[in-house]
Design an enzyme around this catalytic site. Sequence first.
Site: not given
Ligand code: 13P
Length: 252
Positions: A11-13, A98, A100, A169, A175, A213, A234-235
């Site tokens: 997930n590149w966000k 998600h 967010e 999640e 993050g 994470s 994510g990251g």
């Molecule tokens: P991180 O891997 O950056 O913690 O993000 C997880 C996430 O929200 C994937 O959708």
Amino acid sequence: MTTRQKFIAGNWKMNASLPANAALLGALLEGLRQQPPACEVAVAVPMPYLSQVQQLLAGSSVRLGAQDVSAHDAGAYTGETSAAMLRDFAVRYALVGHSERRQYHGETDAQVAAKAERLLAAGITPIVCVGETLAEREAGATDAVVARQLDAVVQSLGAAAAQVVVAYEPVWAIGTGRTATPQQAQQVHAVLRGRLAAARPEAARVAILYGGSMNAANAPELLAQPDIDGGLIGGASLKAPDFLKIIEAARA
Ligand code: 13P
């Protein structure tokens, strides 16, 4: 994707640019060419880059994903993107719910369910995200929160609930570098699996991903848990070497 096949999704966000995407996917596809994946792999990218990434992924086994979708079919919904539009770019997966989006855009369980319905109607697999906040965990409400979030989707989809992917999640792990322990994650995944099975026997085989994470170092132990079928990254999905290591960890 066949259910409960291992699945690693990035997930590149809101992290992308034309040159950065080309460099990241160039390195990812080269790595996968040298060592073909043993699992389903997808990247969920920001909407403006769907066409670019569709072209970059053409001929590869990596699937295209979106990070959201409108709960409506078409019409006067400024700024939104419909499931049919995603379909035009050969999108296979889209995240819904998600944290967010729930946190910053006030998305409700009912809206998440409506989005999942729109996606399935367009032939796109929803990745339904659920997870508790730190306050909810500390109040002992984790199981109740994720069950409520999942049930809203399962009830509204009925028999089609077996066609989704679920991602657990924990909000406090996203993050933050603070990962759920494999035991904490497994415990919640087992709750989710039980909930799916109770609602629909065929839904017991829905893939349940862990996100929060996840990285190259902790992926092997998380992915070894009996009810963890993959990861939503994510990251670490923004760095090809790290993402490749997580994909490799899904081989075992
Ligand atoms: P991180 O891997 O950056 O913690 O993000 C997880 C996430 O929200 C994937 O959708």
